[in-house]
Design a protein around this motif. Sequence first.
Motif, PDB file in Angstrom:
ATOM      1  N   MET A   1       0.814  -1.202   0.000  1.00 29.99           N
ATOM      2  CA  MET A   1       0.000   0.000   0.000  1.00 29.99           C
ATOM      3  C   MET A   1       0.856   1.263   0.000  1.00 29.99           C
ATOM      4  N   LEU A   2       1.993   1.231   0.729  1.00 31.28           N
ATOM      5  CA  LEU A   2       2.896   2.377   0.805  1.00 31.28           C
ATOM      6  C   LEU A   2       4.343   1.888   0.715  1.00 31.28           C
ATOM      7  N   PRO A   3       5.268   2.764   0.313  1.00 30.09           N
ATOM      8  CA  PRO A   3       6.652   2.335   0.148  1.00 30.09           C
ATOM      9  C   PRO A   3       7.306   1.766   1.409  1.00 30.09           C
ATOM     10  N   GLU A   4       7.123   2.429   2.550  1.00 26.89           N
ATOM     11  CA  GLU A   4       7.693   1.896   3.784  1.00 26.89           C
ATOM     12  C   GLU A   4       6.866   2.318   4.988  1.00 26.89           C
ATOM     13  N   ALA A   5       7.048   1.568   6.066  1.00 24.98           N
ATOM     14  CA  ALA A   5       6.207   1.766   7.242  1.00 24.98           C
ATOM     15  C   ALA A   5       6.409   3.125   7.900  1.00 24.98           C
ATOM     16  N   ALA A   6       7.659   3.530   8.125  1.00 16.89           N
ATOM     17  CA  ALA A   6       7.957   4.820   8.759  1.00 16.89           C
ATOM     18  C   ALA A   6       7.055   5.084   9.967  1.00 16.89           C
ATOM     19  N   ASP A   7       7.022   4.129  10.878  1.00 15.90           N
ATOM     20  CA  ASP A   7       6.241   4.225  12.118  1.00 15.90           C
ATOM     21  C   ASP A   7       4.735   4.205  11.910  1.00 15.90           C
ATOM     22  N   ARG A   8       4.280   3.769  10.748  1.00 16.11           N
ATOM     23  CA  ARG A   8       2.841   3.611  10.528  1.00 16.11           C
ATOM     24  C   ARG A   8       2.431   2.228  11.020  1.00 16.11           C
ATOM     25  N   PRO A   9       1.229   2.084  11.549  1.00 20.44           N
ATOM     26  CA  PRO A   9       0.792   0.763  12.001  1.00 20.44           C
ATOM     27  C   PRO A   9       0.434  -0.133  10.819  1.00 20.44           C
ATOM     28  N   GLY A  10       0.542  -1.429  11.039  1.00 25.33           N
ATOM     29  CA  GLY A  10       0.115  -2.376  10.011  1.00 25.33           C
ATOM     30  C   GLY A  10       1.106  -3.500   9.834  1.00 25.33           C
ATOM     31  N   ASP A  11       0.644  -4.546   9.205  1.00 21.51           N
ATOM     32  CA  ASP A  11       1.492  -5.693   8.916  1.00 21.51           C
ATOM     33  C   ASP A  11       2.581  -5.303   7.931  1.00 21.51           C
ATOM     34  N   ASP A  12       3.733  -5.982   8.016  1.00 20.68           N
ATOM     35  CA  ASP A  12       4.843  -5.695   7.116  1.00 20.68           C
ATOM     36  C   ASP A  12       4.421  -5.749   5.652  1.00 20.68           C
ATOM     37  N   GLU A  13       3.534  -6.669   5.326  1.00 22.53           N
ATOM     38  CA  GLU A  13       3.129  -6.885   3.945  1.00 22.53           C
ATOM     39  C   GLU A  13       2.368  -5.705   3.343  1.00 22.53           C
ATOM     40  N   LYS A  14       1.978  -4.734   4.161  1.00 22.77           N
ATOM     41  CA  LYS A  14       1.299  -3.540   3.655  1.00 22.77           C
ATOM     42  C   LYS A  14       2.292  -2.525   3.103  1.00 22.77           C
ATOM     43  N   PHE A  15       3.576  -2.746   3.335  1.00 24.44           N
ATOM     44  CA  PHE A  15       4.607  -1.790   2.981  1.00 24.44           C
ATOM     45  C   PHE A  15       5.666  -2.480   2.119  1.00 24.44           C
ATOM     46  N   VAL A  16       6.102  -1.825   1.065  1.00 22.39           N
ATOM     47  CA  VAL A  16       7.005  -2.441   0.094  1.00 22.39           C
ATOM     48  C   VAL A  16       8.296  -2.927   0.740  1.00 22.39           C
ATOM     49  N   VAL A  17       9.038  -2.059   1.379  1.00 18.48           N
ATOM     50  CA  VAL A  17      10.354  -2.418   1.900  1.00 18.48           C
ATOM     51  C   VAL A  17      10.240  -3.504   2.969  1.00 18.48           C
ATOM     52  N   GLU A  18       9.362  -3.309   3.917  1.00 18.89           N
ATOM     53  CA  GLU A  18       9.204  -4.305   4.980  1.00 18.89           C
ATOM     54  C   GLU A  18       8.646  -5.613   4.418  1.00 18.89           C
ATOM     55  N   GLY A  19       7.769  -5.532   3.432  1.00 18.43           N
ATOM     56  CA  GLY A  19       7.220  -6.726   2.798  1.00 18.43           C
ATOM     57  C   GLY A  19       8.280  -7.528   2.077  1.00 18.43           C
ATOM     58  N   ILE A  20       9.174  -6.846   1.380  1.00 16.17           N
ATOM     59  CA  ILE A  20      10.278  -7.537   0.704  1.00 16.17           C
ATOM     60  C   ILE A  20      11.160  -8.233   1.724  1.00 16.17           C
ATOM     61  N   ASP A  21      11.491  -7.550   2.807  1.00 16.09           N
ATOM     62  CA  ASP A  21      12.316  -8.177   3.845  1.00 16.09           C
ATOM     63  C   ASP A  21      11.625  -9.402   4.442  1.00 16.09           C
ATOM     64  N   ALA A  22      10.325  -9.296   4.714  1.00 18.47           N
ATOM     65  CA  ALA A  22       9.575 -10.425   5.275  1.00 18.47           C
ATOM     66  C   ALA A  22       9.523 -11.585   4.283  1.00 18.47           C
ATOM     67  N   LEU A  23       9.307 -11.289   3.010  1.00 20.59           N
ATOM     68  CA  LEU A  23       9.248 -12.337   1.995  1.00 20.59           C
ATOM     69  C   LEU A  23      10.581 -13.051   1.862  1.00 20.59           C
ATOM     70  N   ILE A  24      11.677 -12.292   1.804  1.00 20.26           N
ATOM     71  CA  ILE A  24      12.998 -12.915   1.718  1.00 20.26           C
ATOM     72  C   ILE A  24      13.249 -13.803   2.927  1.00 20.26           C
ATOM     73  N   ALA A  25      12.936 -13.320   4.109  1.00 23.66           N
ATOM     74  CA  ALA A  25      13.135 -14.105   5.330  1.00 23.66           C
ATOM     75  C   ALA A  25      12.309 -15.387   5.296  1.00 23.66           C
ATOM     76  N   ASP A  26      11.061 -15.290   4.868  1.00 21.85           N
ATOM     77  CA  ASP A  26      10.196 -16.473   4.798  1.00 21.85           C
ATOM     78  C   ASP A  26      10.698 -17.481   3.759  1.00 21.85           C
ATOM     79  N   LEU A  27      11.155 -16.988   2.617  1.00 17.69           N
ATOM     80  CA  LEU A  27      11.669 -17.892   1.585  1.00 17.69           C
ATOM     81  C   LEU A  27      12.915 -18.627   2.070  1.00 17.69           C
ATOM     82  N   VAL A  28      13.824 -17.913   2.701  1.00 18.56           N
ATOM     83  CA  VAL A  28      15.042 -18.531   3.227  1.00 18.56           C
ATOM     84  C   VAL A  28      14.702 -19.530   4.335  1.00 18.56           C
ATOM     85  N   ALA A  29      13.768 -19.165   5.200  1.00 13.40           N
ATOM     86  CA  ALA A  29      13.346 -20.075   6.276  1.00 13.40           C
ATOM     87  C   ALA A  29      12.710 -21.351   5.719  1.00 13.40           C
TER      88      ALA A  29
END
Length: 112
Positions: A1-29
């Motif tokens: 929904m937005l490029p990055e969280a910047a202290d906004r509430p919400g799941d990581d997947e709602k934000f590009v940068v945090e979503g990419i980090d979460a996806l990479i971590a999940d894929l590696v796991a």
Amino acid sequence: MLPEAADRPGDDEKFVVEGIDALIADLVAAGADRTALVAKVAGAAEMIAFEIGDDGASVGERNVAAAEAALAARDVPLAASDTGGDRGRSLRFETTTGSLHVSYAGGETVVL
């Protein structure tokens, strides 16, 4: 929904940068080889004119820029993209082939 969280509430997947980090971590796991990851990006249509940044860029444009920068910073090559425009898209990813099917409103489909 937005490029990055910047202290906004919400799941990581709602934000590009945090979503990419979460996806990479999940894929590696799940056993993915971190060095073999490749990305494809689709979406970011401007269905409604809505500017959020001081630079006049749309949310979609800012999201694409954030995704490209985050992937580059994490050494994940961008293999293909289909972004922008003014038509909605539906995505279907084939895990066995790596094909990303991008279907536009109105029936057209492209494969990345």
